[in-house]
Scaffold this active site. Structure first.
Site, PDB file in Angstrom:
ATOM      1  CG  HIS A   1      -2.195  -1.255   1.374  1.00  0.00           C
ATOM      2  ND1 HIS A   1      -1.906  -2.720   1.351  1.00  0.00           N
ATOM      3  CD2 HIS A   1      -3.226  -0.531   0.755  1.00  0.00           C
ATOM      4  CE1 HIS A   1      -3.591  -2.676   1.118  1.00  0.00           C
ATOM      5  NE2 HIS A   1      -3.546  -1.761   0.406  1.00  0.00           N
ATOM      6  N   GLY A   2       2.073   1.289   0.573  1.00  0.00           N
ATOM      7  CA  GLY A   2       3.038   2.404   0.661  1.00  0.00           C
ATOM      8  C   GLY A   2       4.229   2.410   1.145  1.00  0.00           C
TER       9      GLY A   2
END
Lengths: 515, 357
Positions: A324-325
């Protein structure tokens, strides 16, 4: 080009009309759709097109090489190269900064050389098309797929409805649809309009309202808000991220339906889940399935005992968090979800084990009681008189304290709050901010001006909608589909205006674009 | 008789599927689908014609905008004649989406020049000889308004964190994609005039420019960005805002733009900053503070990273090479807030508390 914009509406009107006019000429249809998809992608930055073309060519070459070779060693080597290429691409654009920062902080302190810092622009959609390309090559290696023609694979990777933020469509779900001729007689117009309308409402009205009224203020300045505002802000974010992301995929699925292509479902009322495991079966389902098939199972899955299974589960969620990041907040979020799933599984297994032992003990006592009664009374005496009846009955302490319904609601509430705590880390700009919010929720008692009846009502209504039984909506849509197409279209057009009036001026990018 | 032994409850299972069969939706042909989408498009454009006019008006000046605006206005006239635009207009009013208030700012400025209004205060105040302004106290904190475009989002957040909440009552008002070039999109002078009456701020911090380097229209004539006429017009608008804020003891801190990653954009922003400095030169209530302080390389050029206090690099700008990162905004806020502190004597903690009203 964002979905809820006039520019996209014009673009889609052209694509829909030309697309269906070409449906009898498959090759031309594919070329047209590929061109439209590259145009859509290049609208952000034309340089991104080079990246997706590179990914297409390299992965197609890898799939072809794997398919043609009879040598297992060669096939494995090609697959490894392909995985390294894909993850390298993703790693460079998405994780280089995080890696360099961390290395500098670790090695820089002791005077060791560390990688240079570069300000790299993250190309939109890279996480999504990289995962899809990986699934294609791996499925070819596993023998589940044959390499598709280049044009089909290129279209699979870049097809504009799912390109930017999913759903993560598997090659096995998409490519067979390109091999058949599109059926122009069976378009689910009502379902598509309902999905697009619901998606736009969720994104433009709900997500935007929650973001501006409570979520952004409390996450930007947690120190200025009371526990009630912070708590509602966290609930608000839970609804906002659902509305934003599921809204996007609803629109994507609806648009694809109108073009004659079916996508898998990505969300299934996730906040009605009674356990963390069930939540992950209902939230971003295409990513959960991808992680299961291409990470959890290759790691060993549930083979090798409970400890190995739990390790694999934890690692899968940890890496899912990192997907996700590139930030410690996402690492912690992934680890938190993994730990929660492992703990939940262990508790459930222990509970089942205890129940199973108790059942065994009770069964043994019942048998023993029956034998004793038969022996003592020559088989004529009722068992109740033997005195074993009391032992065979469940101990009052063992009797469940809650009814099934109550247990399900407790499960829902606990799961929802577990997920909400995770969202605090997911949304915060740093671990410190997340901990600050958690601390203030517990200590900064009081209300605040951000808590309004409209806000509470919106959050409550969005959560309540999750409990509408699926047959109710499906049957309502079935009834709606009996109306003439022009009437449905008129209602849809009016609904678009309603969304425009209720939404704010301008549309923020979708949250999942950054992933 | 022994009670039946029940199997353990499986409360974590999803609910059993409903037994009632789903009714099937009626499928449609492709021509019906395309036709339906055309109908939806036409209905949406007719019912929401005012939105189309607004949207077309926000396009950059030029032939494309002229054509789009002409088409949208034509459609809107048709829709209005048939009253088709009324449901959306009524709904907009019900939901508080009324047209923005338009203030004749030039008239307000002339009025102020004739009879300057005083700032509101509820407690009799002494004057701090060091600043020539009232003492700021916890009972009567400094009313601060932060306003601007998306650059102010991060900077404003950092200023709110930097400001001592006991001595400053800070309001942040920013609008993404706005500026002084396109009042047809967002009319900042009118907005500020409204906010001045509503909040009675004493210190105003402004940051504009990131969206301003674009053509403007004056009486139907398009002035190309960076042309001498354009710079003169932009300067007039900046000066008007500065004069609007010349009320009583109000101080204005105008944040000049930091260097940007794109050399072309950076040059354009530097020319705007020169306009702010030139307009502020003969307006002593306005200070122009460098928004690049603490976030630029030693030679004044763009820097994505700079060493932090511990020597480790700190990311100062967002990926777009324009906006501040959180750490960058914190650094820029330090010099901006220092200006407010110095002008209002907020650093004289002893005197501010001693003078408590």
């Amino acid at each position: 080009m964002l979905f809820p914009t006039f520019t996209f509406a014009v673009f889609f009107a052209v694509v829909l009309t030309v697309g269906w006019s070409l449906h009898r000429q498959q090759a031309r249809w594919k070329l047209f759709m590929l061109g439209a998809s590259y145009f859509f992608y290049g609208f952000w930055d034309w340089r991104f097109i080079g990246l997706i073309v590179l990914s297409t060519v390299v992965n197609q070459a890898a799939a072809e090489a794997i398919h043609r070779s009879a040598s297992d060693r060669f096939r494995s080597g090609v697959l490894t190269s392909s995985v390294v290429f894909n993850l390298g691409l993703l790693g460079f654009f998405k994780y280089y900064g995080f890696f360099a920062d961390t290395m500098r902080e670790t090695f820089g302190r002791v005077g060791l050389p560390s990688p240079p810092l570069l300000h790299i622009v993250l190309p939109v959609a890279i996480s999504f098309f990289t995962f899809q390309a990986l699934s294609y090559v791996i499925d070819v290696k596993r023998g589940l797929l044959k390499p598709a023609p280049l044009i089909n694979f290129a279209l699979y990777l870049s097809f504009f409805p799912h390109l930017v933020a999913g759903p993560i469509v598997r090659a096995a779900e998409f490519l067979p649809q390109l091999e058949q001729k599109l059926d122009p007689r069976r378009i689910d117009l009502t379902g598509a309009l309902a999905l697009i309308g619901a998606g736009l409402f969720k994104k433009v009205v709900i997500s935007s309202y929650l973001a501006s009224s409570i979520v952004d203020p409390i996450f930007e300045h947690p120190g200025r808000h009371s526990s009630l505002e912070l708590l509602l802000g966290v609930y608000g974010y839970a609804v906002q991220i659902y509305a934003d992301f599921s809204g996007y995929t609803d629109i994507a699925i609806g648009i694809a339906l109108l073009l004659g292509i079916r996508f898998p479902q990505n969300f299934d009322r996730p906040y009605s889940a009674v356990s963390i495991q069930e939540f992950w079966r209902r939230w971003h389902m295409t990513l959960s399935n991808w992680l299961r098939d291409f990470l959890y199972i290759p790691l060993g899955g549930s083979k090798g005992g409970r400890d190995r299974r739990d390790r694999n589960l934890f690692l899968t969620m940890l890496l899912g968090g990192l997907w996700h990041g590139a930030a410690w907040t996402f690492v912690i979020w992934g680890a938190y979800q993994g730990a929660g799933l492992v703990l939940e599984r262990r508790v459930k297994e222990n509970r089942e084990l205890t129940a199973s032992r108790r059942r065994g003990r009770q069964l043994a006592l019942v048998r023993l009681g029956a034998e004793t009664d038969t022996t003592a009374a020559g088989g004529d005496r009722p068992a109740a008189a033997s005195g074993f009846d009391e032992l065979a009955d469940p101990d009052p302490q063992d009797a469940p304290r809650f009814t099934d319904r109550q247990r399900r609601w407790i499960g829902r509430i606990v799961t929802f709050h577990f997920i909400c705590v995770g969202w605090i880390f997911f949304r915060s700009d740093s671990v410190g901010t997340a901990l600050h919010i958690l601390w203030r929720i517990l200590t900064a008692w009081g209300g605040g001006p951000l808590v309004t009846p409209l806000l509470v009502g919106t959050i409550a209504a969005c959560l309540a909608v999750q409990f509408i039984p699926r047959p109710v909506t499906r049957n309502a849509l079935a009834e709606l589909s009996r109306l003439p197409a022009t009437v449905q279209a008129g209602l849809f057009g009016a609904f678009l205006v309603l969304v425009d009036v209720l939404g704010p001026a301008g549309v923020a990018p979708f949250i999942y674009f950054q992933f | 008789m022994a009670a039946p032994i029940r199997s353990p409850r499986r409360s974590d299972r999803p609910a059993a599927p409903a037994t009632a069969p789903f009714r099937k939706r009626r499928p449609y042909r492709s021509d019906q689908t395309v036709g339906a989408m055309v109908v939806a498009f036409v209905v949406a454009m007719l019912l929401g014609s005012q939105s189309l006019v607004n949207l077309a008006g926000q396009q950059p000046y030029g032939a494309r905008r002229t054509v789009l605006l002409g088409m949208a206005k034509g459609l809107h006239s048709f829709s209005h004649a048939l009253l088709l635009d009324q449901p959306a207009a009524r709904l907009g009013e019900l939901t508080g989406k009324e047209p923005p208030v338009k203030v004749d700012v030039e008239a307000v400025v002339q009025q102020q020049a004739a009879a300057p209004p005083t700032t509101a205060s509820t407690i009799p105040l002494d004057i701090n000889p060091a600043t020539g302004k009232r003492y700021v106290t916890a009972e009567e904190p400094l009313r601060v308004l932060l306003a601007g475009d998306s650059m102010m989002r991060e900077l404003g957040g950092a200023l709110m964190d930097t400001a001592d909440s006991a001595l400053a009552q800070v309001t942040l008002d920013y609008r993404v994609s706005s500026g002084l070039s396109r009042p047809d999109y967002f009319d900042w002078p009118s907005r500020l005039a409204t906010k001045l009456d509503e909040l009675q701020p004493e210190a105003v911090v402004l940051m504009f420019g990131a969206n301003d380097h674009q053509d403007v229209e004056i009486d139907g004539q398009i002035l190309r960005a960076d042309s001498p006429e354009w710079l003169a017009e932009y300067g007039r608008r900046v000066g008007l805002v500065m004069d609007l804020l010349h009320r009583g003891d109000v101080t204005v801190t105008w944040v000049a733009l930091p260097p940007m990653r794109s050399a072309t954009f950076s040059t354009a922003m530097a020319s705007l900053s020169e306009v702010y400095r030139a307009e502020a030169a003969d307006r002593p209530w306005v200070h122009v503070v460098d928004g690049g302080a603490g976030v630029s390389a030693p030679d004044g050029s763009f820097a994505a990273y700079l060493p932090g206090s511990d020597g480790a690099p700190v990311v100062l700008r967002q990926e777009d090479g324009i906006h501040y990162s959180t750490a960058g905004a914190d650094r820029a806020a330090a010099s901006v807030w220092a200006d407010v502190v110095q002008r209002w004597g907020l650093d004289e903690a002893g005197s501010t508390t001693a003078a408590g009203g």
